[in-house]
Design a protein around this motif. Sequence first.
Motif, PDB file in Angstrom:
ATOM      1  N   LYS B 188       0.832  -1.208   0.000  1.00  0.00           N
ATOM      2  CA  LYS B 188       0.000   0.000   0.000  1.00  0.00           C
ATOM      3  C   LYS B 188       0.860   1.249   0.000  1.00  0.00           C
ATOM      4  CE  LYS B 188      -4.362  -1.233   2.150  1.00  0.00           C
ATOM      5  NZ  LYS B 188      -5.098  -1.163   3.400  1.00  0.00           N
ATOM      6  N   ASN B 189       1.931   1.205   0.811  1.00  0.00           N
ATOM      7  CA  ASN B 189       2.855   2.349   0.864  1.00  0.00           C
ATOM      8  C   ASN B 189       3.460   2.588  -0.505  1.00  0.00           C
ATOM      9  OD1 ASN B 189       2.843   3.407   3.440  1.00  0.00           O
ATOM     10  ND2 ASN B 189       4.108   1.770   4.229  1.00  0.00           N
ATOM     11  N   LEU B 190       3.834   1.484  -1.156  1.00  0.00           N
ATOM     12  CA  LEU B 190       4.448   1.560  -2.483  1.00  0.00           C
ATOM     13  C   LEU B 190       3.477   2.175  -3.476  1.00  0.00           C
ATOM     14  CD1 LEU B 190       7.234   0.516  -3.299  1.00  0.00           C
ATOM     15  CD2 LEU B 190       6.148  -1.500  -4.197  1.00  0.00           C
ATOM     16  N   ALA B 191       2.219   1.718  -3.402  1.00  0.00           N
ATOM     17  CA  ALA B 191       1.202   2.243  -4.317  1.00  0.00           C
ATOM     18  C   ALA B 191       0.981   3.736  -4.085  1.00  0.00           C
ATOM     19  CB  ALA B 191      -0.108   1.483  -4.135  1.00  0.00           C
ATOM     20  N   ARG B 192       1.023   4.133  -2.817  1.00  0.00           N
ATOM     21  CA  ARG B 192       0.824   5.539  -2.502  1.00  0.00           C
ATOM     22  C   ARG B 192       1.994   6.377  -3.016  1.00  0.00           C
ATOM     23  NH1 ARG B 192       1.102   5.613   2.732  1.00  0.00           N
ATOM     24  NH2 ARG B 192      -0.778   4.395   2.903  1.00  0.00           N
ATOM     25  N   ALA B 193       3.194   5.811  -2.935  1.00  0.00           N
ATOM     26  CA  ALA B 193       4.373   6.537  -3.402  1.00  0.00           C
ATOM     27  C   ALA B 193       4.340   6.707  -4.914  1.00  0.00           C
ATOM     28  CB  ALA B 193       5.635   5.790  -2.983  1.00  0.00           C
ATOM     29  N   LYS B 194       3.932   5.650  -5.609  1.00  0.00           N
ATOM     30  CA  LYS B 194       3.912   5.723  -7.070  1.00  0.00           C
ATOM     31  C   LYS B 194       2.613   6.307  -7.607  1.00  0.00           C
ATOM     32  CE  LYS B 194       7.171   2.108  -8.184  1.00  0.00           C
ATOM     33  NZ  LYS B 194       8.220   2.796  -7.488  1.00  0.00           N
ATOM     34  N   LYS B 195       1.721   6.712  -6.716  1.00  0.00           N
ATOM     35  CA  LYS B 195       0.457   7.337  -7.079  1.00  0.00           C
ATOM     36  C   LYS B 195      -0.380   6.409  -7.952  1.00  0.00           C
ATOM     37  CE  LYS B 195       1.721  12.168  -6.549  1.00  0.00           C
ATOM     38  NZ  LYS B 195       2.586  11.936  -5.465  1.00  0.00           N
ATOM     39  N   VAL B 196      -0.381   5.122  -7.564  1.00  0.00           N
ATOM     40  CA  VAL B 196      -1.215   4.147  -8.262  1.00  0.00           C
ATOM     41  C   VAL B 196      -2.488   3.994  -7.442  1.00  0.00           C
ATOM     42  CG1 VAL B 196      -1.387   1.715  -8.887  1.00  0.00           C
ATOM     43  CG2 VAL B 196       0.762   2.922  -9.201  1.00  0.00           C
ATOM     44  N   LYS B 197      -3.644   4.013  -8.084  1.00  0.00           N
ATOM     45  CA  LYS B 197      -4.905   3.930  -7.345  1.00  0.00           C
ATOM     46  C   LYS B 197      -5.254   2.464  -7.102  1.00  0.00           C
ATOM     47  CE  LYS B 197      -6.721   8.325  -8.241  1.00  0.00           C
ATOM     48  NZ  LYS B 197      -7.853   9.154  -8.437  1.00  0.00           N
ATOM     49  N   ILE B 198      -5.603   2.192  -5.829  1.00  0.00           N
ATOM     50  CA  ILE B 198      -5.909   0.809  -5.424  1.00  0.00           C
ATOM     51  C   ILE B 198      -7.321   0.795  -4.855  1.00  0.00           C
ATOM     52  CG2 ILE B 198      -5.267  -0.962  -3.749  1.00  0.00           C
ATOM     53  CD1 ILE B 198      -2.906  -0.942  -5.145  1.00  0.00           C
ATOM     54  N   PRO B 199      -8.144  -0.205  -5.216  1.00  0.00           N
ATOM     55  CA  PRO B 199      -9.495  -0.224  -4.650  1.00  0.00           C
ATOM     56  C   PRO B 199      -9.460  -0.587  -3.177  1.00  0.00           C
ATOM     57  CG  PRO B 199      -9.114  -2.189  -5.931  1.00  0.00           C
ATOM     58  CD  PRO B 199      -7.938  -1.315  -6.163  1.00  0.00           C
ATOM     59  N   ARG B 200     -10.509  -0.152  -2.468  1.00  0.00           N
ATOM     60  CA  ARG B 200     -10.564  -0.370  -1.028  1.00  0.00           C
ATOM     61  C   ARG B 200     -10.696  -1.850  -0.682  1.00  0.00           C
ATOM     62  NH1 ARG B 200     -14.993   2.970   1.989  1.00  0.00           N
ATOM     63  NH2 ARG B 200     -14.601   2.030   3.982  1.00  0.00           N
ATOM     64  N   VAL B 201     -11.438  -2.567  -1.513  1.00  0.00           N
ATOM     65  CA  VAL B 201     -11.712  -3.977  -1.234  1.00  0.00           C
ATOM     66  C   VAL B 201     -11.274  -4.809  -2.428  1.00  0.00           C
ATOM     67  CG1 VAL B 201     -13.490  -5.659  -0.734  1.00  0.00           C
ATOM     68  CG2 VAL B 201     -13.693  -3.365   0.157  1.00  0.00           C
TER      69      VAL B 201
END
Lengths: 180, 352
Positions: B188-201
């Motif tokens: 999740k941290n990685l996705a936030r750093a690379k500004k990749v959108k991840i679904p909540r579920v």
Amino acid sequence: MKVLSEDRTRILFEKLTKYIGVNVKLLIDRPDGTYCFREKKDRVYYISEKLLHLAQTVKPDNLVSAGTCFGKFTKTNKFRLHITALTYISPYAPFKVWVKPSAEQQFLYGHHIIKSGLGRITENTPKHQGVVVLTMSDIPIGFGVASRTTAECRHADPLATIVFHQADVGEYIRSEDTLT
Amino acid sequence: MDIVNEILEREQKKSDKYKPITVEKHLELEFDLGSLLASDTNDLDIKTLKTNKDSYLLALTRDNAQLLLNKVWELPTERIEEAIVVRLPQPTTILPRAKPVPVPKPLTKWQEFAKAKGINKKKKDKLQWDEQLQKWVPLYGFKKTAAEKEKNWLIEVPQNLDPMTDMYEKKAGEKSEKVAKNELQRLKNLARAKKVKIPRVGLPVTSDKASATQLSTAASVAKASTASLGKFQDKLPKEKEARGKGVHELIPGKERKRKAPIPTPAAEKEYNLNLLDNILSKRPKIDMDKAVAKSINEEEVKRSHEKKNMKPGLGKRKTQGKGNATNFSAKKPKAGKGKRAPNKKSTGRKRR
């Protein structure tokens, strides 16, 4: 008036045990008749069987409430205890907090109780235990959650909160439209 | 004499093959010997440039190279393993960056929190003194598992669990859960750093098209994101609610359609009492915090009692409070006046 589902009864009883402990049995099993809990529109009512019989004669759409409202279930299925339950909870509460007359008003306005307003507290109150708040003349004015144990209270500085406010009698005036 | 002349002529011819070492220039060249750079700012002769370009440029290059090498030879020479070597000084020309300036990585969630709270990392040594084993135990790496095994040769089953539960299995299960959770948070941290959108579920969409389950999950979550938690949202006639890990919590208020029969008063009372018994039995009988608090309390009472005994005549005696209340404005009355066993009559010596 609906019967509470098993899940919801469990949540309700767990909340009640936080304040009264073992005495929840005395709420159900009373000498003057059986009392039960019914639910209407997420609000939980505490009624005697006789009264329930009478209430069932009314058309459900026309019935607003019956018995005493103990509280309501929130949208995420958590139970919130309202001040209307005070008369039934205060006699059975094992842990009590007495408030000095100078700090009564503050509590009734919805603030927490600080050490300088504390008159007495029952011995060996565990931390985060549900307590009933009384005036020095033993009149219940609400309930709260103890933020410290009794021993810790002794060493706390005068401005530290020792009871978190949960409900007080002043809510009858402040939130009269949401209490039923 | 002739031989000398001959030798001189031979030398002359040899040196005629090579062009002169000294070069005349209008302006002096600028040298950066560290990067072997010579900058010639003299004007080019336009006439010769136009007529015979190549030969002119070649001659120019040779002259400049000669000057640069002259300068290089001026530096102190060394001899390393039959090779004459010159140590070049530090280069003075500033070269531009080959790659762009590195962007500072965004902080992870924990790093932000630690920064806000002012938490600093504390360095832990590899070996830690273990009181129980009475030896130095490694915290990680070689021989860590052996030490842990020695420490946990026995794990007690607590009161509120089924006595047949395997505590080692439980411990291993908890550890694997923690590892999985850590991995999820790292991703999740990685996705936030690379500004990749991840679904909540659920898992994120990998190919360009989302699968049917992913779409239904997204639709269910979106439907429940209103103030009334999706209770008044319209539904298509054959639309089914999404099922999956984590979706259920985001769609609260799922009511059972089947109506349970209303129980008789006696049955209901019994049911309620049973349920209560169940809940009360799950609560720990010996509440650790309460026990600790109680023991602390007793110690303090004893200490205050001793203090009072040391200072005689201080403090008025006020009436004791009702029940077990600690009256903060009253003194505790003295205890120990009663008899231990009032009915015991014998006063003889205890026989061992």
